[in-house]
Motif scaffolding. Structure first.
Motif, PDB file in Angstrom:
ATOM      1  N   GLY A  15      10.762   0.301  32.555  1.00 18.30           N
ATOM      2  CA  GLY A  15      10.343   1.336  33.503  1.00 18.30           C
ATOM      3  C   GLY A  15       9.440   2.397  32.919  1.00 18.30           C
ATOM      4  O   GLY A  15       9.281   3.464  33.507  1.00 18.30           O
ATOM      5  N   THR A  16       8.806   2.096  31.790  1.00 20.70           N
ATOM      6  CA  THR A  16       7.846   3.040  31.217  1.00 20.70           C
ATOM      7  C   THR A  16       6.497   2.356  31.065  1.00 20.70           C
ATOM      8  O   THR A  16       6.392   1.133  31.090  1.00 20.70           O
ATOM      9  N   THR A  17       5.478   3.183  30.897  1.00 15.72           N
ATOM     10  CA  THR A  17       4.129   2.682  30.655  1.00 15.72           C
ATOM     11  C   THR A  17       3.454   3.620  29.671  1.00 15.72           C
ATOM     12  O   THR A  17       3.919   4.749  29.458  1.00 15.72           O
ATOM     13  N   ALA A  18       2.377   3.183  29.079  1.00 20.25           N
ATOM     14  CA  ALA A  18       1.690   3.984  28.065  1.00 20.25           C
ATOM     15  C   ALA A  18       0.463   4.664  28.629  1.00 20.25           C
ATOM     16  O   ALA A  18      -0.293   4.061  29.403  1.00 20.25           O
ATOM     17  N   LEU A  19       0.292   5.925  28.248  1.00 19.98           N
ATOM     18  CA  LEU A  19      -0.964   6.615  28.507  1.00 19.98           C
ATOM     19  C   LEU A  19      -1.980   6.132  27.484  1.00 19.98           C
ATOM     20  O   LEU A  19      -1.634   5.413  26.538  1.00 19.98           O
ATOM     21  N   ALA A  20      -3.231   6.533  27.624  1.00 14.67           N
ATOM     22  CA  ALA A  20      -4.272   6.113  26.682  1.00 14.67           C
ATOM     23  C   ALA A  20      -3.964   6.583  25.268  1.00 14.67           C
ATOM     24  O   ALA A  20      -4.360   5.941  24.293  1.00 14.67           O
ATOM     25  N   SER A  21      -3.220   7.666  25.151  1.00 19.19           N
ATOM     26  CA  SER A  21      -2.847   8.211  23.846  1.00 19.19           C
ATOM     27  C   SER A  21      -1.756   7.390  23.165  1.00 19.19           C
ATOM     28  O   SER A  21      -1.463   7.594  21.991  1.00 19.19           O
ATOM     29  N   GLY A  22      -1.117   6.492  23.913  1.00 17.72           N
ATOM     30  CA  GLY A  22       0.004   5.723  23.399  1.00 17.72           C
ATOM     31  C   GLY A  22       1.352   6.309  23.801  1.00 17.72           C
ATOM     32  O   GLY A  22       2.381   5.644  23.680  1.00 17.72           O
ATOM     33  N   GLU A  23       1.343   7.556  24.272  1.00 18.38           N
ATOM     34  CA  GLU A  23       2.579   8.188  24.724  1.00 18.38           C
ATOM     35  C   GLU A  23       3.163   7.386  25.886  1.00 18.38           C
ATOM     36  O   GLU A  23       2.451   7.008  26.801  1.00 18.38           O
ATOM     37  N   ARG A  24       4.460   7.140  25.835  1.00 19.55           N
ATOM     38  CA  ARG A  24       5.126   6.395  26.897  1.00 19.55           C
ATOM     39  C   ARG A  24       5.705   7.365  27.897  1.00 19.55           C
ATOM     40  O   ARG A  24       6.265   8.385  27.544  1.00 19.55           O
ATOM     41  N   ARG A  25       5.534   7.029  29.172  1.00 16.82           N
ATOM     42  CA  ARG A  25       6.069   7.841  30.262  1.00 16.82           C
ATOM     43  C   ARG A  25       6.714   6.932  31.287  1.00 16.82           C
ATOM     44  O   ARG A  25       6.351   5.760  31.427  1.00 16.82           O
ATOM     45  N   SER A  26       7.619   7.505  32.068  1.00 18.50           N
ATOM     46  CA  SER A  26       8.241   6.782  33.167  1.00 18.50           C
ATOM     47  C   SER A  26       7.163   6.355  34.153  1.00 18.50           C
ATOM     48  O   SER A  26       6.208   7.092  34.416  1.00 18.50           O
ATOM     49  N   LYS A  27       7.349   5.188  34.725  1.00 14.16           N
ATOM     50  CA  LYS A  27       6.413   4.728  35.755  1.00 14.16           C
ATOM     51  C   LYS A  27       6.486   5.592  37.005  1.00 14.16           C
ATOM     52  O   LYS A  27       5.605   5.528  37.852  1.00 14.16           O
ATOM     53  N   ALA A  28       7.531   6.439  37.104  1.00 16.94           N
ATOM     54  CA  ALA A  28       7.669   7.373  38.224  1.00 16.94           C
ATOM     55  C   ALA A  28       7.089   8.749  37.889  1.00 16.94           C
ATOM     56  O   ALA A  28       7.147   9.657  38.712  1.00 16.94           O
ATOM     57  N   ASP A  29       6.493   8.899  36.707  1.00 13.69           N
ATOM     58  CA  ASP A  29       5.892  10.167  36.272  1.00 13.69           C
ATOM     59  C   ASP A  29       4.742  10.547  37.203  1.00 13.69           C
ATOM     60  O   ASP A  29       4.004   9.683  37.692  1.00 13.69           O
ATOM     61  N   LEU A  30       4.582  11.840  37.448  1.00 19.28           N
ATOM     62  CA  LEU A  30       3.543  12.308  38.368  1.00 19.28           C
ATOM     63  C   LEU A  30       2.141  11.911  37.904  1.00 19.28           C
ATOM     64  O   LEU A  30       1.289  11.566  38.730  1.00 19.28           O
ATOM     65  N   ARG A  31       1.883  11.918  36.622  1.00 15.83           N
ATOM     66  CA  ARG A  31       0.557  11.508  36.133  1.00 15.83           C
ATOM     67  C   ARG A  31       0.318  10.035  36.437  1.00 15.83           C
ATOM     68  O   ARG A  31      -0.766   9.647  36.886  1.00 15.83           O
ATOM     69  N   ILE A  32       1.328   9.205  36.225  1.00 18.50           N
ATOM     70  CA  ILE A  32       1.187   7.767  36.496  1.00 18.50           C
ATOM     71  C   ILE A  32       0.994   7.546  37.996  1.00 18.50           C
ATOM     72  O   ILE A  32       0.164   6.740  38.425  1.00 18.50           O
ATOM     73  N   GLU A  33       1.767   8.282  38.806  1.00 19.91           N
ATOM     74  CA  GLU A  33       1.632   8.198  40.266  1.00 19.91           C
ATOM     75  C   GLU A  33       0.219   8.592  40.697  1.00 19.91           C
ATOM     76  O   GLU A  33      -0.367   7.972  41.596  1.00 19.91           O
TER      77      GLU A  33
END
Length: 191
Positions: A15-33
């Protein structure tokens, strides 16, 4: 350039994904949304382009490329530590180009006397759908920018704002220059 020789990585299974920086965030994160909704806008444009040709189609093609730029921008949050590479950002020239294209498309349209209901031709209906998804992406970007620890470029938000206006005008053009616009009749079905 991006090289994709394997589509699934299994890294998102928890349930996580990586930003371009490599930082992992929840797929429900506002930035990912937010950048997911930008991608959804782009998919709607792909559908609309099945029904467009000529100058309008060329404009939509440029917008689709811009939306990938915008996704990259949003997937690379600004930070106080400079990244090892120059991040891709939406720039004022892209907003200005969309404004020029709005003006060019709008020049041939009659002024509206009522609100336009989504519909008319297949291209117009798809462009109205893209417009509403774009507005959602804009609302999400504004909400993201309001989070104290997040940064969103004001130019990225301007681009989304202008793009939804462009898509409205493009839908009118796709409706035979507005001749097939479906106009709202206030209270029409109240009796």
């Amino acid at each position: 350039m991006v090289v994709l020789n394997r589509i699934y990585t299994r890294t998102g299974d928890a349930g996580t994904t990586a930003l371009a920086s490599g930082e992992r965030r929840s797929k429900a994160d506002l930035r990912i949304e937010t950048y997911g909704t930008v991608d959804e806008t782009n998919a709607c444009l792909g559908l609309a382009r099945q029904h467009t040709t000529g100058d309008l189609d060329a404009m939509l093609s440029r917008v689709q490329n811009d939306l990938f730029d915008l996704g990259a921008d949003l997937a690379t949050p600004e930070s106080d530590t400079p990244p090892a590479y120059e991040p891709l950002r939406i720039v004022a020239a892209q907003v200005e180009r969309v404004e020029r294209e709005i003006d060019a498309l709008n020049a041939g349209l009659q002024p509206l006397r009522s609100f336009v209901l989504p519909g008319g031709t297949a291209a117009a209906a798809a462009l109205h759908l893209a417009r509403t998804v774009c507005r959602r992406a804009e609302r999400l970007a504004v909400a993201l920018a309001a989070v104290p620890e997040e940064r969103v470029s004001p130019v990225a938000i301007q681009y989304l704002n202008r793009l939804s206006d462009f898509l409205f005008v493009a839908a009118r053009v796709a409706n035979d220059g507005g001749a097939r616009d479906v106009l709202w009749v206030p209270g029409q079905n109240r009796t």
